[in-house]
Design an enzyme around this catalytic site. Sequence first.
Site, PDB file in Angstrom:
ATOM      1  N   LYS A  47     -33.735  -4.268  17.279  1.00 10.90           N
ATOM      2  CA  LYS A  47     -34.752  -5.313  17.062  1.00 10.90           C
ATOM      3  C   LYS A  47     -35.822  -5.276  18.142  1.00 10.90           C
ATOM      4  CE  LYS A  47     -31.922  -8.897  17.029  1.00 10.90           C
ATOM      5  NZ  LYS A  47     -30.590  -8.294  17.234  1.00 10.90           N
TER       6      LYS A  47
ATOM      7  N   ARG B  59     -30.439 -17.740  14.370  1.00  4.38           N
ATOM      8  CA  ARG B  59     -29.153 -17.034  14.416  1.00  4.38           C
ATOM      9  C   ARG B  59     -28.063 -17.815  13.692  1.00  4.38           C
ATOM     10  NH1 ARG B  59     -30.008 -13.748  19.278  1.00  4.38           N
ATOM     11  NH2 ARG B  59     -28.175 -12.520  19.828  1.00  4.38           N
TER      12      ARG B  59
ATOM     13  N   ARG C  94     -24.733   3.460  25.628  1.00  7.63           N
ATOM     14  CA  ARG C  94     -25.894   2.955  26.379  1.00  7.63           C
ATOM     15  C   ARG C  94     -25.426   2.287  27.682  1.00  7.63           C
ATOM     16  NH1 ARG C  94     -29.305  -1.378  23.251  1.00  7.63           N
ATOM     17  NH2 ARG C  94     -29.271   0.213  21.665  1.00  7.63           N
TER      18      ARG C  94
ATOM     19  N   ARG D  57     -26.467  -6.491  31.959  1.00  7.96           N
ATOM     20  CA  ARG D  57     -26.417  -7.919  31.665  1.00  7.96           C
ATOM     21  C   ARG D  57     -24.971  -8.372  31.752  1.00  7.96           C
ATOM     22  NH1 ARG D  57     -29.696  -8.462  26.079  1.00  7.96           N
ATOM     23  NH2 ARG D  57     -27.703  -9.363  25.489  1.00  7.96           N
TER      24      ARG D  57
ATOM     25  N   ARG E  59     -19.906 -10.794  20.587  1.00  9.51           N
ATOM     26  CA  ARG E  59     -21.283 -10.947  20.087  1.00  9.51           C
ATOM     27  C   ARG E  59     -21.366 -10.484  18.633  1.00  9.51           C
ATOM     28  NH1 ARG E  59     -23.799  -7.665  24.796  1.00  9.51           N
ATOM     29  NH2 ARG E  59     -25.684  -7.544  23.543  1.00  9.51           N
TER      30      ARG E  59
HETATM   31  P1  ADP Z   1     -28.437  -9.255  21.672  1.00  9.74           P
HETATM   32  O1  ADP Z   1     -29.039  -8.236  22.592  1.00  9.74           O
HETATM   33  O2  ADP Z   1     -26.938  -9.294  21.696  1.00  9.74           O
HETATM   34  O3  ADP Z   1     -29.008  -9.242  20.287  1.00  9.74           O
HETATM   35  P2  ADP Z   1     -29.997 -11.508  22.724  1.00  9.74           P
HETATM   36  O4  ADP Z   1     -30.662 -10.930  23.901  1.00  9.74           O
HETATM   37  O5  ADP Z   1     -30.849 -11.828  21.531  1.00  9.74           O
HETATM   38  O6  ADP Z   1     -28.741 -10.649  22.274  1.00  9.74           O
HETATM   39  O7  ADP Z   1     -29.210 -12.849  23.114  1.00  9.74           O
HETATM   40  C1  ADP Z   1     -28.248 -12.850  24.161  1.00  9.74           C
HETATM   41  C2  ADP Z   1     -27.467 -14.166  24.130  1.00  9.74           C
HETATM   42  O8  ADP Z   1     -28.397 -15.270  24.197  1.00  9.74           O
HETATM   43  C3  ADP Z   1     -26.660 -14.422  22.863  1.00  9.74           C
HETATM   44  O9  ADP Z   1     -25.400 -13.784  22.890  1.00  9.74           O
HETATM   45  C4  ADP Z   1     -26.562 -15.945  22.890  1.00  9.74           C
HETATM   46  O10 ADP Z   1     -25.610 -16.406  23.826  1.00  9.74           O
HETATM   47  C5  ADP Z   1     -27.938 -16.349  23.400  1.00  9.74           C
HETATM   48  N1  ADP Z   1     -28.902 -16.542  22.294  1.00  9.74           N
HETATM   49  C6  ADP Z   1     -30.041 -15.840  22.076  1.00  9.74           C
HETATM   50  N2  ADP Z   1     -30.674 -16.288  20.976  1.00  9.74           N
HETATM   51  C7  ADP Z   1     -29.920 -17.300  20.483  1.00  9.74           C
HETATM   52  C8  ADP Z   1     -30.009 -18.159  19.364  1.00  9.74           C
HETATM   53  N3  ADP Z   1     -31.036 -18.074  18.498  1.00  9.74           N
HETATM   54  N4  ADP Z   1     -29.047 -19.090  19.179  1.00  9.74           N
HETATM   55  C9  ADP Z   1     -28.013 -19.205  20.018  1.00  9.74           C
HETATM   56  N5  ADP Z   1     -27.844 -18.424  21.083  1.00  9.74           N
HETATM   57  C10 ADP Z   1     -28.781 -17.476  21.332  1.00  9.74           C
END
Ligand code: ADP
Length: 236
Positions: A13, A88, A127, A139, A150
């Site tokens: 994404k 989400r 990665r 992270r 996740r």
């Molecule tokens: P990833 O790289 O796993 O797609 P993101 O960087 O988008 O993850 O998000 C990391 C974390 O931030 C998620 O695991 C969650 O804890 C929190 N988070 C991000 N966006 C949302 C959302 N829309 N609703 C709830 N939690 C979120």
Amino acid sequence: MRLILLGPPGAGKGTQAQHLVAKYGIVQLSTGDMLRAAVKAATPLGRKVEGIMASGALCPDDVVVGIVEERISEPDASKGFILDGFPRTVPQAQALDHMLAKHGIALDAVIELRVDEAALVRRIESRIAEMQKRGEPLRPDDNPDILHRRLVAYREQTAPLIAYYSDHGTLHSIDGMAPIAEVSTSIEKALAAVEEGPEVGAAAAPQSAPQRVAKSVAKAVQPSARKTALPRAKRG
Ligand code: ADP
């Protein structure tokens, strides 16, 4: 152009969002980045979500909806935006519908990046290993156990949005396992169909939200199980 990018962690994404930012001159709104910034700055919100994020669970809907609503009201988002990592959950999607209606704006498309989960896990694990080898900081949620959580959060709470947006006629499913440039081209094709505008006969009328949604029904469905070797992508 107002878009949502939907897909599990590691689906690409972030990489595709950057491409779309450059192509359409719109802003990328990543809730993950916004929440990480809040954690880094140790704001009250950041302190509230730090542990939740590190565990791989989702943050409370009201917290995330609040930061998105604030962000889309800022001037740089007026020309359009890509929501990356939001919504989400179904309640977040409903809150988004409500806030867009309040601002008198409509979504142009929801792009789902379809990926093979086993290949995804391999992609993210390698990665993480590469980053560790290079001594780059990871992270707190970048480890195999948390990654699994996740993915479970995605399957249980986010995947239902595919049906939600399919029912609303805004969904375009793209094969996220194809090479990065091919994924970008597929997204561009889907968006070109959206950009064509109203059907002949409806052309004189200003485009209302339902018309925009109806116009974007054309889908770019591609098989999701291709296991093509991938160049290293930006996370997300
Ligand atoms: P990833 O790289 O796993 O797609 P993101 O960087 O988008 O993850 O998000 C990391 C974390 O931030 C998620 O695991 C969650 O804890 C929190 N988070 C991000 N966006 C949302 C959302 N829309 N609703 C709830 N939690 C979120």
